[in-house]
Motif scaffolding. Structure first.
Motif, PDB file in Angstrom:
ATOM      1  N   SER A   1       0.839  -1.196   0.000  1.00 50.00           N
ATOM      2  CA  SER A   1       0.000   0.000   0.000  1.00 50.00           C
ATOM      3  C   SER A   1       0.871   1.242   0.000  1.00 50.00           C
ATOM      4  CB  SER A   1      -0.911   0.017   1.235  1.00 50.00           C
ATOM      5  OG  SER A   1      -0.134   0.017   2.425  1.00 50.00           O
TER       6      SER A   1
ATOM      7  N   ALA B   1      -3.802   7.041  -7.856  1.00 49.80           N
ATOM      8  CA  ALA B   1      -4.586   5.863  -7.492  1.00 49.80           C
ATOM      9  C   ALA B   1      -4.729   4.914  -8.674  1.00 49.80           C
ATOM     10  CB  ALA B   1      -5.958   6.281  -6.968  1.00 49.80           C
ATOM     11  N   GLN B   2      -4.922   5.466  -9.856  1.00 50.91           N
ATOM     12  CA  GLN B   2      -5.047   4.620 -11.041  1.00 50.91           C
ATOM     13  C   GLN B   2      -3.756   3.852 -11.292  1.00 50.91           C
ATOM     14  OE1 GLN B   2      -5.824   6.730 -14.746  1.00 50.91           O
ATOM     15  NE2 GLN B   2      -6.955   4.994 -15.547  1.00 50.91           N
TER      16      GLN B   2
ATOM     17  N   HIS C   1      -3.322   1.229  -8.331  1.00 46.03           N
ATOM     18  CA  HIS C   1      -4.224   0.089  -8.450  1.00 46.03           C
ATOM     19  C   HIS C   1      -3.782  -0.862  -9.559  1.00 46.03           C
ATOM     20  CE1 HIS C   1      -7.698   2.440  -6.365  1.00 46.03           C
ATOM     21  NE2 HIS C   1      -6.974   1.766  -5.498  1.00 46.03           N
TER      22      HIS C   1
ATOM     23  N   GLY D   1      -1.526  -3.251  -8.101  1.00 43.72           N
ATOM     24  CA  GLY D   1      -2.018  -4.022  -6.966  1.00 43.72           C
ATOM     25  C   GLY D   1      -1.904  -3.350  -5.622  1.00 43.72           C
TER      26      GLY D   1
ATOM     27  N   TRP E   1      -2.973  -0.868  -2.474  1.00 45.62           N
ATOM     28  CA  TRP E   1      -4.087  -0.276  -1.722  1.00 45.62           C
ATOM     29  C   TRP E   1      -3.697   1.180  -1.464  1.00 45.62           C
ATOM     30  CZ3 TRP E   1      -4.468   1.678   3.347  1.00 45.62           C
ATOM     31  CH2 TRP E   1      -5.732   1.659   3.953  1.00 45.62           C
ATOM     32  N   ILE E   2      -4.558   2.128  -1.825  1.00 49.81           N
ATOM     33  CA  ILE E   2      -4.158   3.535  -1.836  1.00 49.81           C
ATOM     34  C   ILE E   2      -4.903   4.357  -0.784  1.00 49.81           C
ATOM     35  CG2 ILE E   2      -3.958   5.625  -3.237  1.00 49.81           C
ATOM     36  CD1 ILE E   2      -2.167   3.310  -4.137  1.00 49.81           C
TER      37      ILE E   2
ATOM     38  N   ASP F   1      -8.724   3.985  -1.554  1.00 51.70           N
ATOM     39  CA  ASP F   1      -9.205   2.885  -0.713  1.00 51.70           C
ATOM     40  C   ASP F   1      -9.333   3.273   0.752  1.00 51.70           C
ATOM     41  OD1 ASP F   1      -9.118   0.804  -2.857  1.00 51.70           O
ATOM     42  OD2 ASP F   1      -6.990   1.331  -2.822  1.00 51.70           O
TER      43      ASP F   1
END
Length: 277
Positions: A101, A122-123, A126, A129, A131-132, A167
């Protein structure tokens, strides 16, 4: 055992408890945090901030590898989180260095700039993989005292989460970074409003300055991830000062071991508070 941060946070949220996330500066910090979590018998998150990377001359890989190794050898679930990242270059190194993360911090920008930068990060995260986490509002302390006027607005928070796709959301509800006293007063009504307004877990930064009762109330109100850094450094530095005052040895192990032990005890106490044990 190494575990994805998102899974650790989701499990805590399901159980209605908090999860402690502690700042790592040296390998002794990582060892102490995991030892403290094992003593409490609960999961924990190791956090490495952009400031800590800067301390290590801008090199993320060595301290990240050490923290990841400590996590993998633990008997409790341990997440690895890259924290308070303002640099896109550093953020984009997270997945390759074993992080589950990352917190992308565009909180110093205006709302529109924060949304645009965070959505893009975030894009990218993600896609790898991650978690943001991100921040809305202003948690003071390093740049000035926290003020009610910069606390996170629930309506704005809901729109921000929808627009960015993050997230988890770090919120400004009365705490401040780098506090050495525990007299911050949280706005628990605001925490409840934010919990109702947003679908993602809420994060409290600057938790070292918050008393135990207030932390328990914050978890009950909706905070899930609780970030703690300064409290460890107080324990670490205090132990070293005491040791150096009574011994003349030049062997750093003579003072680093008690310093590590003090940090571990601090972690155990904090985890028992936030997990409502």
């Amino acid at each position: 055992m190494f575990s994805p941060t998102g899974e650790i946070v989701a499990d805590a949220q399901r159980r209605g408890v908090g999860v402690g996330a502690f700042n790592v500066i040296t390998v002794e910090h990582a060892e102490a945090i995991v030892t403290g979590a094992e003593a409490a018998g609960v999961a924990v998150i190791l956090q490495i901030s952009e400031n800590a990377v800067r301390f290590h001359d801008g090199r993320l890989a060595p301290i990240a590898a050490a923290a990841r190794c400590v996590a993998e050898l633990s008997s409790v679930p341990v997440g690895l989180h890259l924290d308070h990242v303002e640099s896109d270059e550093l953020f984009d190194q997270a997945a390759a260095n074993g992080f589950g993360s990352a917190m992308y911090d565009a909180s110093k920008r205006d709302y529109e700039g924060n949304v645009a930068a965070t959505a893009a990060a975030a894009q990218r995260g993600h896609a790898q993989g991650l978690w943001i986490e991100s921040e809305l509002g202003e948690v003071g302390g390093k740049d000035g005292a926290h003020a009610p006027g910069v606390r996170t607005d629930p309506g704005e928070a809901a729109a921000y989460v929808a627009a960015t796709g993050v997230d988890a959301l770090a919120v400004a509800v009365g705490s401040s970074h780098a506090m050495t006293t525990r007299d911050a007063r949280l706005d628990h009504a605001l925490i409840e409003q934010l919990r109702e307004a947003t679908p993602v877990p809420l994060v409290l930064h600057g938790s070292s300055g918050v008393g135990d009762d207030d932390l328990r109330k914050a978890v009950a109100a909706g905070i899930v991830k609780i970030n703690i850094g300064t409290a460890l450094n107080i324990a670490f530095t205090g132990a070293i000062r005491r040791e150096l005052a009574v011994q003349t040895s030049v062997d750093p192990r003579r003072y680093l071991r008690p310093a590590r032990d003090e940090m571990a005890a601090t972690v155990t106490r904090a985890l028992r508070v936030v997990t409502l044990l």
